[in-house]
Design a protein around this motif. Structure first.
Motif, mmCIF file in Angstrom:
data_model
loop_
_atom_site.group_PDB
_atom_site.id
_atom_site.type_symbol
_atom_site.label_atom_id
_atom_site.label_comp_id
_atom_site.label_asym_id
_atom_site.label_seq_id
_atom_site.Cartn_x
_atom_site.Cartn_y
_atom_site.Cartn_z
ATOM 1 N N GLY A 1 0.807 -1.213 0.000
ATOM 2 C CA GLY A 1 0.000 0.000 0.000
ATOM 3 C C GLY A 1 0.836 1.256 0.000
ATOM 4 N N ALA A 2 0.168 2.378 0.235
ATOM 5 C CA ALA A 2 0.798 3.689 0.117
ATOM 6 C C ALA A 2 1.790 3.981 1.233
ATOM 7 C CB ALA A 2 -0.274 4.777 0.078
ATOM 8 N N ALA A 3 1.827 3.146 2.269
ATOM 9 C CA ALA A 3 2.807 3.348 3.342
ATOM 10 C C ALA A 3 4.234 3.120 2.865
ATOM 11 C CB ALA A 3 2.510 2.400 4.509
ATOM 12 N N GLY A 4 4.416 2.341 1.787
ATOM 13 C CA GLY A 4 5.731 1.859 1.394
ATOM 14 C C GLY A 4 6.837 2.894 1.321
ATOM 15 N N PRO A 5 6.720 3.941 0.511
ATOM 16 C CA PRO A 5 7.823 4.902 0.388
ATOM 17 C C PRO A 5 8.199 5.564 1.707
ATOM 18 C CG PRO A 5 6.279 5.158 -1.435
ATOM 19 C CD PRO A 5 5.637 4.223 -0.461
ATOM 20 N N ALA A 6 7.203 5.997 2.481
ATOM 21 C CA ALA A 6 7.498 6.632 3.763
ATOM 22 C C ALA A 6 8.121 5.625 4.723
ATOM 23 C CB ALA A 6 6.224 7.224 4.357
ATOM 24 N N LEU A 7 7.648 4.385 4.699
ATOM 25 C CA LEU A 7 8.165 3.363 5.602
ATOM 26 C C LEU A 7 9.629 3.052 5.290
ATOM 27 C CD1 LEU A 7 7.577 1.396 7.885
ATOM 28 C CD2 LEU A 7 6.761 -0.237 6.175
ATOM 29 N N GLU A 8 9.975 2.959 4.020
ATOM 30 C CA GLU A 8 11.364 2.684 3.653
ATOM 31 C C GLU A 8 12.294 3.791 4.130
ATOM 32 O OE1 GLU A 8 11.303 2.047 -0.546
ATOM 33 O OE2 GLU A 8 10.641 -0.047 -0.361
ATOM 34 N N LEU A 9 11.889 5.045 3.931
ATOM 35 C CA LEU A 9 12.721 6.158 4.383
ATOM 36 C C LEU A 9 12.763 6.224 5.910
ATOM 37 C CD1 LEU A 9 14.438 8.605 3.702
ATOM 38 C CD2 LEU A 9 12.342 9.968 3.497
ATOM 39 N N LEU A 10 11.632 6.012 6.539
ATOM 40 C CA LEU A 10 11.577 6.072 7.993
ATOM 41 C C LEU A 10 12.487 5.036 8.627
ATOM 42 C CD1 LEU A 10 10.244 7.046 10.673
ATOM 43 C CD2 LEU A 10 8.448 5.342 10.257
ATOM 44 N N THR A 11 12.370 3.787 8.222
ATOM 45 C CA THR A 11 13.150 2.719 8.864
ATOM 46 C C THR A 11 14.635 2.835 8.555
ATOM 47 O OG1 THR A 11 12.587 1.242 7.019
ATOM 48 C CG2 THR A 11 11.230 1.102 9.015
ATOM 49 N N SER A 12 14.984 3.486 7.441
ATOM 50 C CA SER A 12 16.406 3.700 7.138
ATOM 51 C C SER A 12 17.039 4.685 8.115
ATOM 52 C CB SER A 12 16.573 4.211 5.702
ATOM 53 O OG SER A 12 16.162 5.571 5.578
ATOM 54 N N ARG A 13 16.201 5.458 8.805
ATOM 55 C CA ARG A 13 16.706 6.486 9.713
ATOM 56 C C ARG A 13 16.450 6.157 11.184
ATOM 57 N NH1 ARG A 13 14.566 12.177 7.930
ATOM 58 N NH2 ARG A 13 15.853 12.673 9.757
ATOM 59 N N LEU A 14 15.632 5.166 11.451
ATOM 60 C CA LEU A 14 15.346 4.799 12.838
ATOM 61 C C LEU A 14 16.474 3.960 13.419
ATOM 62 C CD1 LEU A 14 11.583 3.715 12.774
ATOM 63 C CD2 LEU A 14 12.532 5.780 13.813
ATOM 64 N N PRO A 15 16.768 4.126 14.709
ATOM 65 C CA PRO A 15 17.682 3.178 15.360
ATOM 66 C C PRO A 15 17.010 1.819 15.460
ATOM 67 C CG PRO A 15 16.692 4.664 16.975
ATOM 68 C CD PRO A 15 16.261 5.159 15.628
ATOM 69 N N GLY A 16 17.809 0.796 15.672
ATOM 70 C CA GLY A 16 17.257 -0.544 15.819
ATOM 71 C C GLY A 16 17.374 -1.353 14.545
ATOM 72 N N GLU A 17 16.837 -2.565 14.612
ATOM 73 C CA GLU A 17 16.872 -3.516 13.492
ATOM 74 C C GLU A 17 15.473 -3.608 12.890
ATOM 75 O OE1 GLU A 17 17.214 -8.337 13.244
ATOM 76 O OE2 GLU A 17 18.652 -7.300 14.560
ATOM 77 N N HIS A 18 15.376 -3.452 11.566
ATOM 78 C CA HIS A 18 14.061 -3.374 10.930
ATOM 79 C C HIS A 18 13.994 -4.309 9.728
ATOM 80 C CE1 HIS A 18 13.100 0.096 13.420
ATOM 81 N NE2 HIS A 18 14.346 0.478 13.210
ATOM 82 N N HIS A 19 12.867 -5.022 9.632
ATOM 83 C CA HIS A 19 12.636 -5.964 8.549
ATOM 84 C C HIS A 19 11.311 -5.604 7.868
ATOM 85 C CE1 HIS A 19 15.861 -8.709 9.986
ATOM 86 N NE2 HIS A 19 15.523 -8.187 11.166
ATOM 87 N N LEU A 20 11.371 -5.351 6.564
ATOM 88 C CA LEU A 20 10.209 -4.855 5.840
ATOM 89 C C LEU A 20 9.610 -5.928 4.930
ATOM 90 C CD1 LEU A 20 11.529 -2.214 6.826
ATOM 91 C CD2 LEU A 20 10.826 -1.161 4.655
ATOM 92 N N LEU A 21 8.287 -5.961 4.885
ATOM 93 C CA LEU A 21 7.541 -6.796 3.958
ATOM 94 C C LEU A 21 6.724 -5.912 3.020
ATOM 95 C CD1 LEU A 21 6.012 -9.503 6.356
ATOM 96 C CD2 LEU A 21 7.934 -9.832 4.774
ATOM 97 N N PHE A 22 6.738 -6.238 1.737
ATOM 98 C CA PHE A 22 5.800 -5.709 0.743
ATOM 99 C C PHE A 22 5.743 -4.182 0.752
ATOM 100 C CE2 PHE A 22 3.662 -9.631 2.630
ATOM 101 C CZ PHE A 22 4.423 -10.504 1.862
ATOM 102 N N SER A 23 6.935 -3.545 0.777
ATOM 103 C CA SER A 23 6.974 -2.084 0.771
ATOM 104 C C SER A 23 6.902 -1.503 -0.633
ATOM 105 C CB SER A 23 8.240 -1.581 1.480
ATOM 106 O OG SER A 23 9.405 -2.041 0.817
ATOM 107 N N ASP A 24 6.991 -2.361 -1.664
ATOM 108 C CA ASP A 24 6.806 -1.865 -3.028
ATOM 109 C C ASP A 24 5.316 -1.624 -3.260
ATOM 110 O OD1 ASP A 24 6.725 -4.745 -2.727
ATOM 111 O OD2 ASP A 24 6.340 -4.870 -4.877
ATOM 112 N N VAL A 25 4.987 -0.449 -3.783
ATOM 113 C CA VAL A 25 3.586 -0.083 -3.979
ATOM 114 C C VAL A 25 3.043 -0.824 -5.197
ATOM 115 C CG1 VAL A 25 1.985 1.806 -4.397
ATOM 116 C CG2 VAL A 25 3.985 2.163 -2.932
#
Length: 469
Positions: free
Chosen positions: A189-213
């Protein structure tokens, strides 16, 4: 010129239909003409316009902007965006007085629609019906020949929006946050672009699913309130041994959460977590929950020293009430959360996720432990069943009259919420479907069964029975 909408598309909280059947370019143009006219008559002249990732959204957006332009309205186009990013742009862009998001939210891929805000307030209910009346009458602003039509410009808001999301972690112990392992499911969904940028800048370990719109939603339906749609996220949390996972709906204004043990943390429980965090820093604050919320939510808020208020179901109702009361927190059982202490009070799934990280850090416990510390709740999920549109509100009125006549303790704020010696039950008409919804809660499973039986008895007296919608 005039235009008549299919009567099914003008809903309580938004405009929504099936593309090519009940919704198309002509409808989008007419929405632009009507909403643009309403904006100009209120003294405004400039709007923000965004769209989600559905295949039909660019077409509908273009027709919408043409209608706005023809009404003399200037548009700031932010392109592909989560709905909360549209809300953020509406409060952040220079000299704008409203916004429209083209989105089908959590509905199937062939659906689409429009969510609107005017003057910083949700545009819903009678306001939406007024657009239909204006369109049918051709009651649209005309642009004089010597007067320029509206202008359109593109603006980039994604980096500014993510900057603002990250502020939700301000003042935290970075070591605690850096130790978190989190899973994220954007659901294509539409969260993808913001989620990719957000998690690239957040501390911690992040695993993303289905971030391509992908507007076809090839992996699963983008509705995190349905547990089957959380299966991929639950598996990710288990395989990667994560602290928790967050899933978003199609336009990212709602969330669903899986804790580190693979359990769903439902919206009632999430609201109690947010309440603990907010009330610890803002004693005595008002917290608003919808009429479907567990009694444990209201009891918890009061026990923490807060003011608990019940509101009609629907994100627009809660946003409006938060503005009226100055409440710092709101939540709805459909997964909308509204944080107004250090944010704007609109429903933003991405910000809600950031604040879940913050709450875990400030409260000093992982989400699984926070969930374990909550009171036990024996309740049903929301039960939704088909009732004809022409009948659904009449059934509620019949039930209400019978209950009051029998001396029952009834809250008629939105449908009927009935307090019984062993719990409570709710029956209300859906504002978005030809359906009734019900919920019951008690101290025991046997009590829940008795309350559900009472719902069924009342329905039978009105000639209705439950079934799947």
């Amino acid at each position: 010129m005039s235009h008549r909408f299919d009567p099914s598309v003008l809903r309580e909280y938004d405009i929504r239909g099936v593309v090519g059947q009940t919704l198309g370019e002509a409808d989008a143009y007419a929405i632009g003409r009507s909403f643009g006219t309403a904006l100009r008559r209120s003294g405004g002249h400039r709007l923000v316009v965004g769209r989600d990732g559905r295949l039909s959204s660019p077409m509908l957006e273009q027709a919408l902007v043409e209608g706005l332009t023809a009404s003399g309205v200037d548009t700031v186009r932010i392109g592909l965006a989560a709905t909360p990013m549209l809300y953020f742009a509406e409060v952040s862009a220079e000299d704008v007085q409203g916004g429209i998001q083209v989105t089908g939210s959590h509905n199937p891929a062939d659906h689409n629609g429009f969510k609107m805000v005017l003057g910083g307030r949700p545009f819903f209910g009678a306001d939406i019906q007024r657009l239909g009346v204006m369109a049918a009458a051709g009651d649209w602003a005309e642009v004089e020949c010597e007067e320029p039509a509206g202008r359109s410009e593109l603006q980039e808001f994604l980096p500014l929006y993510v900057d603002r999301l990250i502020e939700g972690l301000s003042g935290l112990d970075t070591d605690h946050v850096a130790g978190l392992r989190i899973g994220w499911d954007a659901g294509n969904g539409a969260a993808g672009p913001a989620l990719e940028l957000l998690t690239s800048r957040l501390p911690g370990e992040h695993h993303l699913l289905f971030s391509d719109v992908d507007g076809r939603f090839p992996n699963h339906h983008p509705d995190p309130t349905i547990e089957a749609n959380l299966a991929d996220l639950r598996a990710l949390v288990a395989v990667k041994n994560l602290h928790f996972g967050v899933a978003f709906d199609g336009d990212a204004d709602r969330i669903g959460v899986i804790d580190g043990q693979g359990r769903v943390i439902d919206a009632d429980q999430l609201l109690m977590i947010y309440a603990r965090d907010v009330l610890a820093r803002h004693p005595g604050a008002t917290v608003i929950a919808d009429v479907k919320a567990s009694g444990a939510v209201y009891d918890t808020v009061r026990a923490l020293g807060g003011i608990a208020e019940m509101a009609p179901s629907g994100h627009s109702h809660i946003k409006s009430r938060m503005k009226e009361t100055g409440a710092l927190l709101g939540g709805e059982t459909s997964g909308h959360f509204f944080l107004g202490d250090d944010y704007y009070g609109f429903d933003d799934g991405l910000y809600a996720a950031v604040r879940l990280i913050a709450a875990s850090a400030r409260l000093g416990a992982p989400l699984a432990r926070l969930r374990d510390a909550m009171p036990a709740m024996c309740n049903t999920p929301e039960i939704r069943f088909a009732v004809p549109e022409a009948r659904k509100f009449a059934v509620i009125e019949e039930v209400r009259a019978r209950l009051i006549g029998a001396g029952a303790e009834v809250n008629a704020l939105d449908g009927v919420r009935v307090t019984a010696p062993d719990g409570w039950w709710l029956l209300r008409a859906s504002n978005t479907q030809a359906a009734l919804t019900a919920r019951a809660e008690s101290g025991t499973d046997q009590g829940v069964a008795r309350l559900v039986a009472e719902i069924d008895r009342q329905l039978a007296l009105s000639g209705v029975s439950r079934g799947d919608v």
